[in-house]
Write a protein that holds these residues in place. Sequence first.
Motif, PDB file in Angstrom:
ATOM      1  N   PRO A 204       0.777  -1.009   0.023  1.00 30.79           N
ATOM      2  CA  PRO A 204       0.041   0.018  -0.083  1.00 30.79           C
ATOM      3  C   PRO A 204       0.851   1.190  -0.079  1.00 30.79           C
ATOM      4  O   PRO A 204       2.003   1.500   0.261  1.00 30.79           O
ATOM      5  CB  PRO A 204      -0.788  -0.189   1.282  1.00 30.79           C
ATOM      6  N   ARG A 290       1.256  -7.323   3.853  1.00 36.33           N
ATOM      7  CA  ARG A 290       0.503  -7.979   2.536  1.00 36.33           C
ATOM      8  C   ARG A 290       0.526  -9.467   2.767  1.00 36.33           C
ATOM      9  O   ARG A 290       1.150 -10.333   3.048  1.00 36.33           O
ATOM     10  CB  ARG A 290       1.402  -8.061   1.137  1.00 36.33           C
ATOM     11  N   SER A 306      -4.907  -9.343   0.841  1.00 36.89           N
ATOM     12  CA  SER A 306      -5.207  -8.436   1.628  1.00 36.89           C
ATOM     13  C   SER A 306      -4.108  -7.581   2.138  1.00 36.89           C
ATOM     14  O   SER A 306      -2.726  -7.994   2.116  1.00 36.89           O
ATOM     15  CB  SER A 306      -6.049  -9.027   2.872  1.00 36.89           C
ATOM     16  N   THR A 307      -4.240  -6.288   2.286  1.00 34.40           N
ATOM     17  CA  THR A 307      -3.135  -5.449   2.562  1.00 34.40           C
ATOM     18  C   THR A 307      -3.624  -4.417   3.874  1.00 34.40           C
ATOM     19  O   THR A 307      -4.567  -4.242   4.124  1.00 34.40           O
ATOM     20  CB  THR A 307      -2.827  -4.617   1.554  1.00 34.40           C
ATOM     21  N   PHE A 308      -2.326  -3.899   4.461  1.00 34.82           N
ATOM     22  CA  PHE A 308      -2.734  -3.282   5.800  1.00 34.82           C
ATOM     23  C   PHE A 308      -1.294  -2.275   5.758  1.00 34.82           C
ATOM     24  O   PHE A 308      -0.284  -2.637   5.423  1.00 34.82           O
ATOM     25  CB  PHE A 308      -2.759  -4.068   6.989  1.00 34.82           C
ATOM     26  N   LYS A 351     -12.574  -7.563  12.855  1.00 43.14           N
ATOM     27  CA  LYS A 351     -13.062  -6.905  11.963  1.00 43.14           C
ATOM     28  C   LYS A 351     -13.788  -5.471  13.097  1.00 43.14           C
ATOM     29  O   LYS A 351     -13.389  -4.315  12.591  1.00 43.14           O
ATOM     30  CB  LYS A 351     -14.416  -6.921  11.065  1.00 43.14           C
ATOM     31  N   ASP A 355     -12.122  -1.653  12.814  1.00 44.28           N
ATOM     32  CA  ASP A 355     -13.188  -0.667  12.598  1.00 44.28           C
ATOM     33  C   ASP A 355     -13.134   0.337  13.713  1.00 44.28           C
ATOM     34  O   ASP A 355     -13.215   1.482  13.742  1.00 44.28           O
ATOM     35  CB  ASP A 355     -14.714  -1.098  12.308  1.00 44.28           C
ATOM     36  N   GLU A 360      -7.607  -0.034   8.342  1.00 43.28           N
ATOM     37  CA  GLU A 360      -8.595  -0.538   7.136  1.00 43.28           C
ATOM     38  C   GLU A 360      -7.706  -1.784   6.776  1.00 43.28           C
ATOM     39  O   GLU A 360      -6.388  -1.703   6.443  1.00 43.28           O
ATOM     40  CB  GLU A 360      -8.564   0.381   5.918  1.00 43.28           C
ATOM     41  N   ARG A 362      -7.553  -3.930   3.216  1.00 40.51           N
ATOM     42  CA  ARG A 362      -8.124  -3.789   1.986  1.00 40.51           C
ATOM     43  C   ARG A 362      -7.772  -5.285   1.372  1.00 40.51           C
ATOM     44  O   ARG A 362      -7.081  -5.929   1.405  1.00 40.51           O
ATOM     45  CB  ARG A 362      -7.300  -2.988   0.978  1.00 40.51           C
ATOM     46  N   GLU A 363      -8.989  -5.727   0.711  1.00 38.49           N
ATOM     47  CA  GLU A 363      -8.968  -7.074   0.256  1.00 38.49           C
ATOM     48  C   GLU A 363      -9.460  -7.199  -1.417  1.00 38.49           C
ATOM     49  O   GLU A 363     -10.229  -6.336  -1.924  1.00 38.49           O
ATOM     50  CB  GLU A 363     -10.231  -7.890   0.697  1.00 38.49           C
ATOM     51  N   THR A 364      -8.680  -7.836  -1.964  1.00 34.56           N
ATOM     52  CA  THR A 364      -8.987  -8.303  -3.330  1.00 34.56           C
ATOM     53  C   THR A 364      -9.076  -9.845  -3.747  1.00 34.56           C
ATOM     54  O   THR A 364      -8.408 -10.447  -3.088  1.00 34.56           O
ATOM     55  CB  THR A 364      -7.999  -7.527  -4.438  1.00 34.56           C
TER      56      THR A 364
END
Length: 372
Positions: A204, A290, A306-308, A351, A355, A360, A362-364
Amino acid sequence: MQRVLIIGGCGRIGGSIAKDILAHTDAEVTITGRNPQLGTAALERLGSKVQFQLLDLTNQPEVETAVAKADLVIHSAGPFHYRDVGVLRACIDQGVGYTDVSDERSFTRKALALHAEAEAAGVTAVINTGVFPGISNSMVRQGVEALDKATSIQLSYIVAGSGGAGVTVMRTTFIGLQRPFEAWLNGIWQSVKPYSGRETLEFPAPYGKANVYWYDMPESITLQETFPVDNVITKFGVVPDFYNHATWAMANWLPPVVLRNRQTVEFLAHVSHSMTSVTDRFSGTGVAMRCDIKGQQGGQDAHYVSTFAHESAAIATGLGTGSIAELMLTGKLKCPGVHPVEQALPTDLFKATMDSRQLEIRETMSQVEVTA
């Protein structure tokens, strides 16, 4: 009022954990250390709601007395390569909840060996919390649950400069270079040389493409035990990249007997910390992670990513451990025994705590149709 004891709470990691607990719970926090001057300085940073207690971890009766006064103990006194499980054992004996930021394989094995004792005592002990391991492990669980079947897990981490975590993290890095380690590859344990297998991956912003190398982490064993996959890969790198080249040189050029000398580790750690104190002004002290999981979804080969990222590795560690502490103090996370975080923490609770801290993930997901 509930009482939290943070072992090694005078450092940057311990201080970050304390701040998160104060922000999300009403617990009374006591930090410990061996140096009164460092304790006083830590209290000035943390405020009047925190107390300081002198504590020598080598004095087990002293540890047991301190633990007996707490409802939850958080162990943040690394490097864990040099630690035994005396704090955890005291918690089990006293019936006190336990969590830690341990990041070392042998310590993890020693802690897991106390599972039956903790379970019998009704004590919940969650190990390997923080950012990596910690948040990273929960990212894996989230990804595995998103697939019908997972076959390969890779966790890749980068830290900018010092990560804002002080000289202890530098010690941990050089200790991790001392010996080859076992990795789960193609369904068997195989020996891997640390800081080998350079790989360029996309992280990211603001990092973008960065380089990572094989590195020994406790996730190597706990993820393999938790999920039925063929591969568990853990890689680590630093930005700016020239630190990677310097670390690779230490791993490959220094004779093993020299690298395993504690004085050598101390020298390298302090030199590196001095260097990063300069470059941190330009690189920052953030962390990015990652998670790559390959497997099947809906009859197709699938690749979940997913990343952070966070601007401070030290603060992110505090958020990860603090979130576990919050759940344990509120009774939402109760599972007697000794568990790595990916076994203890359900994804819905993960989660929710992310939150609540404005973090966050992020997921793909990409899929490739299987052709005959």
